[in-house]
Each structure stands twice: as structure tokens, then as C-alpha cells.
Design a protein around this motif. Structure first.
Motif, PDB file in Angstrom:
ATOM      1  N   MET A 138      11.212   4.682   6.434  1.00 42.92           N
ATOM      2  CA  MET A 138      10.844   3.559   5.565  1.00 42.92           C
ATOM      3  C   MET A 138       9.864   4.009   4.482  1.00 42.92           C
ATOM      4  SD  MET A 138      10.490   0.195   8.013  1.00 42.92           S
ATOM      5  CE  MET A 138       9.223   0.902   9.065  1.00 42.92           C
ATOM      6  N   ILE A 139       8.893   4.835   4.866  1.00 45.39           N
ATOM      7  CA  ILE A 139       7.914   5.325   3.893  1.00 45.39           C
ATOM      8  C   ILE A 139       8.593   6.184   2.843  1.00 45.39           C
ATOM      9  CG2 ILE A 139       5.945   6.882   3.612  1.00 45.39           C
ATOM     10  CD1 ILE A 139       4.909   5.805   6.310  1.00 45.39           C
ATOM     11  N   ASN A 140       9.497   7.067   3.275  1.00 41.73           N
ATOM     12  CA  ASN A 140      10.164   7.975   2.343  1.00 41.73           C
ATOM     13  C   ASN A 140      11.104   7.253   1.388  1.00 41.73           C
ATOM     14  OD1 ASN A 140       8.898  10.334   3.282  1.00 41.73           O
ATOM     15  ND2 ASN A 140      10.381  10.587   4.937  1.00 41.73           N
ATOM     16  N   PHE A 141      11.627   6.104   1.833  1.00 41.88           N
ATOM     17  CA  PHE A 141      12.507   5.316   0.963  1.00 41.88           C
ATOM     18  C   PHE A 141      11.752   4.163   0.305  1.00 41.88           C
ATOM     19  CE2 PHE A 141      15.739   7.575   3.357  1.00 41.88           C
ATOM     20  CZ  PHE A 141      16.715   7.795   2.401  1.00 41.88           C
ATOM     21  N   GLN A 142      10.411   4.217   0.411  1.00 41.77           N
ATOM     22  CA  GLN A 142       9.535   3.248  -0.235  1.00 41.77           C
ATOM     23  C   GLN A 142       9.868   1.802   0.146  1.00 41.77           C
ATOM     24  OE1 GLN A 142       9.692   4.167  -4.441  1.00 41.77           O
ATOM     25  NE2 GLN A 142       8.486   6.037  -4.163  1.00 41.77           N
ATOM     26  N   SER A 143      10.238   1.613   1.415  1.00 42.27           N
ATOM     27  CA  SER A 143      10.524   0.271   1.904  1.00 42.27           C
ATOM     28  C   SER A 143       9.511  -0.161   2.966  1.00 42.27           C
ATOM     29  CB  SER A 143      11.941   0.215   2.512  1.00 42.27           C
ATOM     30  OG  SER A 143      12.064   1.141   3.585  1.00 42.27           O
ATOM     31  N   PHE A 144       8.339   0.508   2.953  1.00 43.23           N
ATOM     32  CA  PHE A 144       7.285   0.205   3.915  1.00 43.23           C
ATOM     33  C   PHE A 144       6.159  -0.559   3.243  1.00 43.23           C
ATOM     34  CE2 PHE A 144       3.066   1.407   5.450  1.00 43.23           C
ATOM     35  CZ  PHE A 144       3.131   1.009   6.772  1.00 43.23           C
TER      36      PHE A 144
ATOM     37  N   MET B  82       0.827  -1.203   0.000  1.00 40.65           N
ATOM     38  CA  MET B  82       0.000   0.000   0.000  1.00 40.65           C
ATOM     39  C   MET B  82       0.860   1.250   0.000  1.00 40.65           C
ATOM     40  SD  MET B  82      -2.541   1.482   2.966  1.00 40.65           S
ATOM     41  CE  MET B  82      -1.191   2.308   3.822  1.00 40.65           C
ATOM     42  N   THR B  83       0.580   2.162  -0.903  1.00 39.90           N
ATOM     43  CA  THR B  83       1.242   3.459  -0.897  1.00 39.90           C
ATOM     44  C   THR B  83       0.368   4.429  -0.107  1.00 39.90           C
ATOM     45  OG1 THR B  83       2.213   3.084  -3.078  1.00 39.90           O
ATOM     46  CG2 THR B  83       2.105   5.364  -2.296  1.00 39.90           C
ATOM     47  N   PRO B  84       0.827   4.884   1.061  1.00 39.25           N
ATOM     48  CA  PRO B  84      -0.031   5.745   1.884  1.00 39.25           C
ATOM     49  C   PRO B  84      -0.253   7.115   1.265  1.00 39.25           C
ATOM     50  CG  PRO B  84       2.180   5.604   2.819  1.00 39.25           C
ATOM     51  CD  PRO B  84       2.129   4.619   1.696  1.00 39.25           C
ATOM     52  N   LYS B  85      -1.447   7.651   1.470  1.00 42.25           N
ATOM     53  CA  LYS B  85      -1.764   9.011   1.051  1.00 42.25           C
ATOM     54  C   LYS B  85      -1.732   9.976   2.226  1.00 42.25           C
ATOM     55  CE  LYS B  85      -4.717   7.677  -2.843  1.00 42.25           C
ATOM     56  NZ  LYS B  85      -6.074   7.780  -3.444  1.00 42.25           N
ATOM     57  N   CYS B  86      -1.961   9.420   3.432  1.00 43.66           N
ATOM     58  CA  CYS B  86      -1.980  10.263   4.620  1.00 43.66           C
ATOM     59  C   CYS B  86      -1.589   9.450   5.843  1.00 43.66           C
ATOM     60  CB  CYS B  86      -3.378  10.864   4.823  1.00 43.66           C
ATOM     61  SG  CYS B  86      -3.496  12.009   6.209  1.00 43.66           S
ATOM     62  N   ILE B  87      -0.838  10.079   6.749  1.00 45.04           N
ATOM     63  CA  ILE B  87      -0.450   9.460   8.007  1.00 45.04           C
ATOM     64  C   ILE B  87      -1.045  10.278   9.143  1.00 45.04           C
ATOM     65  CG2 ILE B  87       1.467   8.746   9.468  1.00 45.04           C
ATOM     66  CD1 ILE B  87       3.196   8.690   6.935  1.00 45.04           C
TER      67      ILE B  87
END
Length: 222
Positions: free
Chosen positions: A210-216, A1-6
Motif C-alpha cells: 500500500m505504501i509503495n503504491f501510495q494508497s496508504f 501522511m507520506t512516511p519517511k521511515c518505517i
């Protein structure tokens, strides 16, 4: 899943001992620069937060949804019954703390409130928080406040919620993906899709990295 909001709780999640370090602010800014919205959901009043944090996020749901800040506009969420209830509370001997909307009480005070003739349980939201209770008008809570902010931002999916306390449960159950910090209560860990291996702000920094480096990745099971 690519998050749109945290969506991030503040005390015990973003912050430890009421502090917020510079690296965490920078991680939030980096996340937003990657096109991911960041919103804080908290029981704290809006004037508690420094300008640096207000400028680093897309919105803040304060006082358990009673006060919202989004797009530079402050919105108060209340109703006519709440004004009547507060008037009766102020004339009573009940000990309480109050923000613009939120009322904070102990168990003893809650017992006394229930004896007030103006008390209408069906008109009040009661959320447990540590050894206290948060009271807001019916329909006003973290979940309702966050949903209003997300409507303003045009977001209806890809939502991550991170929390640590019992009052985070409705929001976490509603989220696309729920995450608990390591120091969260066990009840929170039990319902979370992911439990971080770091406490509060350190866990959030690792998550954002992790989210910023797309490893989440998070299971989409809702």
C-alpha cells in the motif's frame, strides 16, 4: 501522511516462527528504492540475522537498544554500572541469558535479582516480553536506540512503527503513526492508530505494498 521511515519489530511482526520469506525482503527493498527508510527494532542479537536482511534495511536496533547497526557501524549502548551489575549477576545463582548487553530472565529470576545488594532499580530498564523480562541499562531501550539510528539517518518525523508485543508500546506511543499486526496483543491493538487484517509478515507485505503504491493513509494525531 507520506512516511519517511518505517520501524518494524521482528518476532511476531516481520517474522512468523523465525522465518522471513523472499517476497517480504523484496517488498522491503522496493520500499527503500522509493526513498523510505526501513529500520528493524528487536530484542534479537545482531548475529541472529542473515546478511540478506542486513543488506535490505537501513539500520537495526538489536537487544532492546543495546546494540545498534547503522551506516555499517556497530554501536554498543551501555554504562559502567551495567558492567558492575553483570559481574554480580554472573556470581549469583540467578538463571539468565545474555547478549552483548541485553539480559533475559523469568519472573522467578527477577525476584532473585531484586535481592542482590548490587541491584539498583533506578539504573535498570525492565521491559516485559511474553512470559519473560528484558533488562538493559537505564535509558537503553527500543525507543532510545531507534532515535539514535534516526538521528544518523537525518529523520525526525513521518515515522511509522509496527509492533505486536508489550515492549513495543513506548516506541509506538512516540511514533507519528503506530500500527499493530493482527496477531498483536490486545494492549498493542488498543493504542495503535491502525490494526492490520493480516498476521506478522503477511500484514507487513500488504502494508508495504500500500505504501509503495501510495494508497496508504494514517491519522497524524500526535
Amino acid at each position: 501522511m507520506t512516511p519517511k521511515c518505517i520501524i518494524l519489530d521482528y518476532d511476531g511482526t516481520l517474522s512468523n516462527n523465525e522465518t522471513l520469506d523472499h517476497d517480504l525482503l523484496e517488498a522491503i527493498k522496493k520500499t527503500r528504492s522509493n526513498g523510505i527508510r526501513v529500520v528493524i527494532a528487536t530484542g534479537r542479537p545482531l548475529d541472529y540475522f542473515p546478511k540478506s536482511l542486513l543488506e535490505a534495511v537501513d539500520g537495526i536496533c538489536c537487544e532492546e537498544g543495546g546494540v545498534l547497526l547503522v551506516g555499517g557501524t556497530i554501536k554498543i549502548q551501555t554504562n559502567s554500572y551495567w558492567a558492575q551489575f553483570l559481574g554480580a549477576l554472573e556470581k549469583s545463582d540467578v538463571v539468565f541469558a545474555k547478549g552483548d548487553v541485553l539480559v533475559i530472565i523469568s519472573q522467578n529470576s527477577l525476584d532473585k535479582i531484586m535481592l542482590l545488594k548490587e541491584y539498583k532499580r533506578e539504573e535498570i530498564e525492565i521491559q516485559p516480553y511474553k512470559d519473560l523480562f528484558f533488562l538493559t541499562p537505564k535509558g537503553v531501550n527500543k525507543k532510545s536506540g531507534v532515535k539514535k539510528i534516526l538521528e544518523e539517518l537525518g529523520i525526525n518525523n513521518g515515522i511509522i512503527v509496527v509492533g505486536d508485543e508489550l515492549n513495543d508500546i513506548p516506541l509506538m506511543k512516540w511514533a507519528t503513526c503506530s500500527i499493530a499486526v493482527r496477531n498483536a496483543k490486545q494492549e498493542i491493538k488498543d493504542i495503535a492508530d491502525i490494526v492490520l487484517d493480516e498476521d506478522d509478515g503477511e500484514g507487513i507485505k500488504k502494508l508495504l505494498t500500500m505504501i509503495n503504491f501510495q494508497s496508504f493513509s494514517c491519522p497524524e494525531n500526535r
